[in-house]
Scaffold this motif. Structure first.
Motif, short mmCIF file in Angstrom:
data_model
loop_
_atom_site.label_atom_id
_atom_site.label_comp_id
_atom_site.label_asym_id
_atom_site.label_seq_id
_atom_site.Cartn_x
_atom_site.Cartn_y
_atom_site.Cartn_z
N PRO A 269 -5.99 -70.19 16.29
CA PRO A 269 -6.64 -68.90 16.04
C PRO A 269 -7.88 -68.98 15.16
CG PRO A 269 -4.27 -68.67 15.86
CD PRO A 269 -4.54 -70.14 16.01
N GLU A 270 -7.84 -69.82 14.12
CA GLU A 270 -8.97 -69.94 13.21
C GLU A 270 -10.18 -70.54 13.92
OE1 GLU A 270 -5.87 -70.98 12.51
OE2 GLU A 270 -5.39 -69.23 11.24
N THR A 271 -9.94 -71.56 14.73
CA THR A 271 -11.03 -72.19 15.46
C THR A 271 -11.66 -71.23 16.45
OG1 THR A 271 -10.06 -74.40 15.22
CG2 THR A 271 -11.65 -74.10 16.99
N VAL A 272 -10.81 -70.47 17.16
CA VAL A 272 -11.33 -69.48 18.10
C VAL A 272 -12.22 -68.48 17.38
CG1 VAL A 272 -10.72 -67.58 19.64
CG2 VAL A 272 -9.41 -69.71 19.72
N SER A 273 -11.76 -67.98 16.23
CA SER A 273 -12.53 -67.01 15.46
C SER A 273 -13.84 -67.59 14.95
CB SER A 273 -11.69 -66.50 14.28
OG SER A 273 -12.42 -65.57 13.52
N ASP A 274 -13.80 -68.83 14.47
CA ASP A 274 -15.00 -69.46 13.89
C ASP A 274 -16.06 -69.78 14.93
OD1 ASP A 274 -13.83 -69.32 11.43
OD2 ASP A 274 -13.18 -71.42 11.37
N VAL A 278 -20.16 -68.85 20.12
CA VAL A 278 -20.66 -69.75 21.18
C VAL A 278 -20.32 -69.16 22.54
CG1 VAL A 278 -20.54 -72.09 22.15
CG2 VAL A 278 -20.35 -71.76 19.67
N LEU A 279 -19.23 -68.41 22.58
CA LEU A 279 -18.67 -67.93 23.83
C LEU A 279 -19.14 -66.52 24.19
CD1 LEU A 279 -16.71 -69.13 25.90
CD2 LEU A 279 -14.84 -68.03 24.66
N LEU A 280 -19.14 -65.63 23.21
CA LEU A 280 -19.51 -64.23 23.41
C LEU A 280 -20.77 -63.91 22.63
CD1 LEU A 280 -15.95 -62.63 23.09
CD2 LEU A 280 -17.16 -63.26 25.20
N LYS A 281 -21.62 -63.04 23.19
CA LYS A 281 -22.92 -62.79 22.57
C LYS A 281 -23.15 -61.32 22.21
CE LYS A 281 -23.39 -67.09 23.28
NZ LYS A 281 -24.30 -67.80 24.15
N TYR A 282 -22.08 -60.52 22.26
CA TYR A 282 -22.19 -59.11 21.89
C TYR A 282 -21.12 -58.80 20.84
CZ TYR A 282 -25.45 -58.50 25.73
OH TYR A 282 -26.54 -58.61 26.55
N GLN A 283 -21.54 -58.13 19.76
CA GLN A 283 -20.64 -57.90 18.63
C GLN A 283 -19.40 -57.11 19.01
OE1 GLN A 283 -20.41 -59.24 15.76
NE2 GLN A 283 -18.67 -57.96 15.15
N ASP A 284 -19.54 -56.11 19.90
CA ASP A 284 -18.37 -55.33 20.31
C ASP A 284 -17.32 -56.20 20.99
OD1 ASP A 284 -19.56 -53.11 19.28
OD2 ASP A 284 -20.14 -52.23 21.20
N ASP A 285 -17.80 -57.15 21.82
CA ASP A 285 -16.87 -58.08 22.48
C ASP A 285 -16.19 -58.99 21.46
OD1 ASP A 285 -17.56 -57.00 24.90
OD2 ASP A 285 -18.94 -58.61 25.46
N ILE A 286 -16.98 -59.48 20.51
CA ILE A 286 -16.44 -60.37 19.47
C ILE A 286 -15.40 -59.64 18.63
CG2 ILE A 286 -17.01 -61.64 17.36
CD1 ILE A 286 -19.68 -62.37 18.68
N ALA A 287 -15.73 -58.39 18.25
CA ALA A 287 -14.80 -57.60 17.43
C ALA A 287 -13.48 -57.39 18.16
CB ALA A 287 -15.44 -56.26 17.07
N ARG A 288 -13.55 -57.14 19.44
CA ARG A 288 -12.33 -56.91 20.22
C ARG A 288 -11.43 -58.14 20.23
NH1 ARG A 288 -11.96 -54.60 26.44
NH2 ARG A 288 -9.68 -54.64 26.58
N GLU A 290 -11.43 -60.57 17.96
CA GLU A 290 -10.94 -60.87 16.62
C GLU A 290 -9.90 -59.86 16.14
OE1 GLU A 290 -14.51 -61.19 14.27
OE2 GLU A 290 -14.60 -63.37 14.62
N GLN A 291 -9.82 -58.71 16.80
CA GLN A 291 -8.86 -57.69 16.41
C GLN A 291 -7.49 -57.86 17.06
OE1 GLN A 291 -10.90 -54.04 17.31
NE2 GLN A 291 -12.31 -54.23 15.56
N GLY A 292 -7.28 -58.96 17.72
CA GLY A 292 -5.95 -59.23 18.26
C GLY A 292 -5.90 -59.77 19.67
N GLU A 293 -6.92 -59.45 20.49
CA GLU A 293 -6.93 -59.94 21.87
C GLU A 293 -6.97 -61.46 21.92
OE1 GLU A 293 -6.37 -58.60 24.60
OE2 GLU A 293 -7.06 -56.54 24.69
N GLY A 294 -7.73 -62.06 21.03
CA GLY A 294 -7.87 -63.52 21.01
C GLY A 294 -6.55 -64.21 20.76
#
Length: 310
Positions: A269-274, A278-288, A290-294
């Motif tokens: 989980p920590e590596t995915v968050s950090d 590299v993978l997603l380029k829009y903050q809304d997608d990143i927030a989603r 990091e809020q549990g989907e990952g």
């Protein structure tokens, strides 16, 4: 330096598949078939699909595999004829005129013929693509055509019909052999049917998990085998979510490479968050994510791989 010794086109669909695989482009048979037909029938190939699925790469691989020059016209809003086709080197023309005048040249027709000659013609991508010799026609990539306006699209339609362009001062310049044309679009707008009718068409989709894993292993061979499997499964599930921009194959390769640089052998989980940037380029997608989907996706991936290993 690329080998620009012209080579013959593939003689079968299987040869086309092998040509692509030799260049580390993992294609399905449908793409190899339409590419083979495009080469044999000498028809432009129109490739449509989401950004990052490998449309542009096809033209690069084709040019390298056939030993042809790659000429790329990167499309953008406001692209005009002078940027795409040709323009005159006005500064050099003015110097030539002044030199002629200083030398006492008074024949205006002669001066005009001198300055409006091939010596002062700046060949932009379209005109350059028409300059190939027989058996050595270049690969002409018209990239992201949907970014241009309809006026330029109509102009391009004329070019693709006759493979010639008229320079008023020089006359009509016609291709000795038509270039191999690859047109790409991310479908931000619809391209007119008149242009599509002159092309063979293929929708380039995201690869399935098996093919994407092969792509990662070819492009990032040094990555840990388990890590590559987790990366691909994670991204495959990520594309099932309603994101503003799902990651393409380019992002898959980048992420695998980044994780390898960090000496990771598995996802956590920590590596995915950090590394999610590299993978997603829009903050809304990143927030989603990091809020549990990952974490949910990663848990599913780990469970599936563990079950498969048993």
């Amino acid at each position: 330096m690329a080998d620009l010794t012209p080579r013959g086109v593939p003689q079968s669909i299987d040869e086309t598949l092998e040509m692509l695989r030799t260049a580390d482009y993992v294609a399905d048979r449908a793409l190899a078939t339409v590419l083979f037909l495009s080469l044999r029938m000498k028809r432009p190939l129109f490739l449509e699909g989401e950004a990052g699925v490998g449309k542009t790469e096809i033209a690069k691989v084709l040019a390298a595999s056939l030993g042809r020059r790659l000429i790329r016209l990167q499309c953008y809003e406001g692209l005009d004829v002078s940027s795409a086709v040709y323009e005159w080197n006005y500064a050099a023309q003015m110097i030539e005129i002044r030199m002629d005048e200083a030398a006492g040249q008074t024949d205006r027709d002669l001066i005009e013929r001198n300055v409006f000659s091939d010596k002062y013609l700046i060949r932009r991508p379209v005109l350059d693509a028409l300059s190939g010799t027989k058996g050595a026609a270049p690969v002409f990539l018209i990239d992201e055509l949907d970014r241009t306006d309809e006026a330029f699209e109509a102009f391009l339609l004329e070019i693709l019909s006759d493979f010639q362009v008229t320079v008023p001062e020089l006359g009509t310049i016609r291709a000795e052999e038509p270039p191999i044309v690859i047109i790409t679009t991310n479908r931000t707008r619809e391209i007119h049917d008149a242009l599509k009718r002159r092309c063979l068409y293929h929708w380039v989709d995201y690869p399935n998990a098996e093919r994407e894993l092969e792509i990662v292993r070819r492009k990032v061979p040094q990555a840990n085998r388990r890590l590559s499997e987790e990366v691909v499964r994670f991204i495959q599930k990520l594309r099932e979510i309603d994101l503003f921009k799902a990651p393409g194959v380019a992002e898959t390769i980048d992420w695998a490479g980044a994780l390898n640089e960090l000496d990771k052998v598995a996802l956590d989980p920590e590596t995915v968050s950090d590394t999610i940037g590299v993978l997603l380029k829009y903050q809304d997608d990143i927030a989603r994510i990091e809020q549990g989907e990952g974490r949910r996706i990663l848990k599913e991936v780990k469970a599936e791989l563990s079950a498969a290993a048993e």
